[in-house]
Scaffold this motif. Structure first.
Motif, PDB file in Angstrom:
ATOM      1  N   GLU A   5       0.839  -1.094   0.000  1.00  0.00           N
ATOM      2  CA  GLU A   5       0.077  -0.160   0.070  1.00  0.00           C
ATOM      3  C   GLU A   5       0.922   1.207   0.166  1.00  0.00           C
ATOM      4  O   GLU A   5       0.552   2.291  -0.738  1.00  0.00           O
ATOM      5  CB  GLU A   5      -1.044  -0.072   1.214  1.00  0.00           C
ATOM      6  CG  GLU A   5      -2.144   0.980   1.258  1.00  0.00           C
ATOM      7  CD  GLU A   5      -3.097   0.662  -0.154  1.00  0.00           C
ATOM      8  OE1 GLU A   5      -3.658   1.897  -0.545  1.00  0.00           O
ATOM      9  OE2 GLU A   5      -3.345  -0.557  -0.348  1.00  0.00           O
ATOM     10  N   GLN A   6       1.820   1.286   0.839  1.00  0.00           N
ATOM     11  CA  GLN A   6       2.875   2.513   0.733  1.00  0.00           C
ATOM     12  C   GLN A   6       3.381   2.705  -0.558  1.00  0.00           C
ATOM     13  O   GLN A   6       3.654   3.770  -1.087  1.00  0.00           O
ATOM     14  CB  GLN A   6       3.910   2.211   1.919  1.00  0.00           C
ATOM     15  CG  GLN A   6       3.575   2.253   3.304  1.00  0.00           C
ATOM     16  CD  GLN A   6       4.600   1.891   4.514  1.00  0.00           C
ATOM     17  OE1 GLN A   6       5.151   1.007   4.273  1.00  0.00           O
ATOM     18  NE2 GLN A   6       4.780   2.865   5.094  1.00  0.00           N
ATOM     19  N   ILE A  11       3.957   5.385  -5.867  1.00  0.00           N
ATOM     20  CA  ILE A  11       3.764   5.339  -7.425  1.00  0.00           C
ATOM     21  C   ILE A  11       2.850   6.586  -7.573  1.00  0.00           C
ATOM     22  O   ILE A  11       3.146   7.416  -8.653  1.00  0.00           O
ATOM     23  CB  ILE A  11       3.158   3.946  -7.880  1.00  0.00           C
ATOM     24  CG1 ILE A  11       4.198   3.031  -7.672  1.00  0.00           C
ATOM     25  CG2 ILE A  11       2.851   4.105  -9.238  1.00  0.00           C
ATOM     26  CD1 ILE A  11       4.217   1.361  -7.736  1.00  0.00           C
ATOM     27  N   LYS A  12       1.663   6.803  -7.066  1.00  0.00           N
ATOM     28  CA  LYS A  12       0.619   7.858  -7.497  1.00  0.00           C
ATOM     29  C   LYS A  12       1.447   9.139  -7.115  1.00  0.00           C
ATOM     30  O   LYS A  12       1.084  10.016  -7.842  1.00  0.00           O
ATOM     31  CB  LYS A  12      -0.686   7.547  -6.301  1.00  0.00           C
ATOM     32  CG  LYS A  12      -1.418   6.682  -6.742  1.00  0.00           C
ATOM     33  CD  LYS A  12      -2.547   6.221  -5.628  1.00  0.00           C
ATOM     34  CE  LYS A  12      -3.212   5.071  -5.874  1.00  0.00           C
ATOM     35  NZ  LYS A  12      -4.170   5.077  -4.698  1.00  0.00           N
ATOM     36  N   GLU A  13       2.010   9.490  -6.102  1.00  0.00           N
ATOM     37  CA  GLU A  13       2.849  10.349  -6.087  1.00  0.00           C
ATOM     38  C   GLU A  13       3.788  10.833  -7.160  1.00  0.00           C
ATOM     39  O   GLU A  13       4.162  11.969  -7.172  1.00  0.00           O
ATOM     40  CB  GLU A  13       3.728  10.464  -4.388  1.00  0.00           C
ATOM     41  CG  GLU A  13       3.066  10.707  -3.231  1.00  0.00           C
ATOM     42  CD  GLU A  13       4.217  10.643  -2.194  1.00  0.00           C
ATOM     43  OE1 GLU A  13       5.414  11.256  -2.271  1.00  0.00           O
ATOM     44  OE2 GLU A  13       3.800  10.108  -1.088  1.00  0.00           O
ATOM     45  N   SER A  17      -0.892   6.806 -12.469  1.00  0.00           N
ATOM     46  CA  SER A  17      -2.287   6.092 -12.228  1.00  0.00           C
ATOM     47  C   SER A  17      -2.129   4.747 -11.712  1.00  0.00           C
ATOM     48  O   SER A  17      -1.247   4.035 -12.143  1.00  0.00           O
ATOM     49  CB  SER A  17      -3.039   6.424 -13.309  1.00  0.00           C
ATOM     50  OG  SER A  17      -2.985   5.399 -14.276  1.00  0.00           O
ATOM     51  N   VAL A  18      -2.887   4.225 -10.780  1.00  0.00           N
ATOM     52  CA  VAL A  18      -2.786   3.050 -10.187  1.00  0.00           C
ATOM     53  C   VAL A  18      -4.035   2.291 -10.073  1.00  0.00           C
ATOM     54  O   VAL A  18      -5.042   3.032  -9.640  1.00  0.00           O
ATOM     55  CB  VAL A  18      -2.307   2.888  -8.832  1.00  0.00           C
ATOM     56  CG1 VAL A  18      -2.128   1.411  -8.300  1.00  0.00           C
ATOM     57  CG2 VAL A  18      -0.848   3.737  -8.566  1.00  0.00           C
ATOM     58  N   ASP A  19      -4.402   1.281 -10.978  1.00  0.00           N
ATOM     59  CA  ASP A  19      -5.817   0.624 -10.909  1.00  0.00           C
ATOM     60  C   ASP A  19      -5.354  -0.960 -10.471  1.00  0.00           C
ATOM     61  O   ASP A  19      -4.307  -1.424 -10.955  1.00  0.00           O
ATOM     62  CB  ASP A  19      -6.194   0.363 -12.299  1.00  0.00           C
ATOM     63  CG  ASP A  19      -6.467   1.590 -12.896  1.00  0.00           C
ATOM     64  OD1 ASP A  19      -7.359   2.496 -12.347  1.00  0.00           O
ATOM     65  OD2 ASP A  19      -6.127   2.084 -14.238  1.00  0.00           O
ATOM     66  N   GLU A  20      -6.154  -1.265  -9.590  1.00  0.00           N
ATOM     67  CA  GLU A  20      -5.962  -2.594  -8.699  1.00  0.00           C
ATOM     68  C   GLU A  20      -7.164  -3.463  -9.434  1.00  0.00           C
ATOM     69  O   GLU A  20      -8.415  -3.307  -9.561  1.00  0.00           O
ATOM     70  CB  GLU A  20      -6.321  -2.496  -7.396  1.00  0.00           C
ATOM     71  CG  GLU A  20      -5.890  -3.682  -6.507  1.00  0.00           C
ATOM     72  CD  GLU A  20      -5.972  -3.471  -4.935  1.00  0.00           C
ATOM     73  OE1 GLU A  20      -6.030  -4.560  -4.585  1.00  0.00           O
ATOM     74  OE2 GLU A  20      -6.244  -2.361  -4.534  1.00  0.00           O
ATOM     75  N   GLU A  45       3.366 -10.238  -1.947  1.00  0.00           N
ATOM     76  CA  GLU A  45       3.269  -9.949  -0.606  1.00  0.00           C
ATOM     77  C   GLU A  45       4.509  -9.080  -0.276  1.00  0.00           C
ATOM     78  O   GLU A  45       4.550  -8.202   0.305  1.00  0.00           O
ATOM     79  CB  GLU A  45       3.222 -11.137   0.166  1.00  0.00           C
ATOM     80  CG  GLU A  45       1.876 -11.744  -0.248  1.00  0.00           C
ATOM     81  CD  GLU A  45       0.835 -11.300   0.221  1.00  0.00           C
ATOM     82  OE1 GLU A  45       0.527 -10.503   1.123  1.00  0.00           O
ATOM     83  OE2 GLU A  45      -0.221 -11.301  -0.588  1.00  0.00           O
ATOM     84  N   ASN A  46       5.696  -9.147  -0.876  1.00  0.00           N
ATOM     85  CA  ASN A  46       6.789  -8.693  -0.630  1.00  0.00           C
ATOM     86  C   ASN A  46       7.219  -7.421  -1.467  1.00  0.00           C
ATOM     87  O   ASN A  46       7.194  -7.317  -2.536  1.00  0.00           O
ATOM     88  CB  ASN A  46       8.127  -9.690  -0.603  1.00  0.00           C
ATOM     89  CG  ASN A  46       9.246  -8.824  -0.370  1.00  0.00           C
ATOM     90  OD1 ASN A  46       9.640  -7.673  -0.826  1.00  0.00           O
ATOM     91  ND2 ASN A  46      10.201  -9.884   0.216  1.00  0.00           N
ATOM     92  N   SER A  47       7.246  -6.379  -0.650  1.00  0.00           N
ATOM     93  CA  SER A  47       7.023  -4.766  -1.443  1.00  0.00           C
ATOM     94  C   SER A  47       8.495  -4.702  -2.204  1.00  0.00           C
ATOM     95  O   SER A  47       8.294  -4.188  -3.320  1.00  0.00           O
ATOM     96  CB  SER A  47       6.883  -3.828  -0.488  1.00  0.00           C
ATOM     97  OG  SER A  47       7.878  -3.811   0.619  1.00  0.00           O
TER      98      SER A  47
END
Length: 191
Positions: A5-6, A11-13, A17-20, A45-47
């Motif tokens: 999530e962070q 990425i948005k910053e 754009s982010v689509d899930e 799961e691993n960032s």
């Protein structure tokens, strides 16, 4: 360790754009030619692995193949695609670079997120006149990145120059910080 999530918020910053979706994320951005460009990253799961997938997308991106795709009857001056092959190719090179920059910015943020900001300074001197032409300050987490950003800035203003780059020590920083104009002129490395 940062969460997915962070990473998505970062990425948005960075202007994407982010689509899930159920099993993946799509990151999009408009290219200079107006292409709605995107990459797909499969959920992890691993960032850190998640960020590494972006580098994999950069390695897999074939500029020539992407250009060729837009030279068929659906592109080549239609559907918003540039007509000239050179323009399509340059737009695809921009897309490739955008993927790499996204990876580099995320990797830097991931590796340096918890480090405190430090103040750095560059003084640029004209080679021919030997006088100070330009002074710029930056607040950044690493010396390497600060120097890279400040040299890029100097290269935009000067052709031939010498420079002195250094970290500003705490006493000088406190004295400078009292000057209101100084605070307005500092570049803040937000990555």
């Amino acid at each position: 360790m940062k969460t997915i999530e962070q990473v998505l918020n970062k990425i948005k910053e960075l202007g994407w754009s982010v689509d899930e979706y159920d099993d993946c994320y799509e990151f999009g951005k408009y290219s200079p030619a107006g292409q709605d460009f995107s990459i797909i990253i499969y959920s992890k799961e691993n960032s850190e692995d998640f960020i590494d997938q972006i580098y994999d997308k950069y390695n897999e991106f074939d500029v020539s193949e992407a250009t060729y795709f837009w030279l068929d009857e659906n592109g080549h001056g239609k559907n918003g695609a540039p007509y000239d092959m050179k323009d399509v190719y340059e737009d695809m090179k921009w897309c490739e670079k955008a993927i790499l920059e996204l990876y580099e910015d995320l990797k830097y943020w991931f590796d340096n997120f918890d480090k405190p900001l430090k103040l750095f300074c560059i003084e640029v001197f004209d080679e021919d006149e030997d006088m100070n032409q330009y002074v710029q300050y930056i607040a950044s987490r690493t010396e390497e990145r600060a120097e890279k950003i400040l040299l890029k800035e100097a290269n935009e203003h000067y052709y031939r120059y010498e420079y002195d780059f250094h970290e500003v020590d705490k006493e000088d920083y406190e004295e400078l910080y009292e000057d209101y104009d100084f605070k307005e002129d500092v570049i803040y490395d937000k990555k």
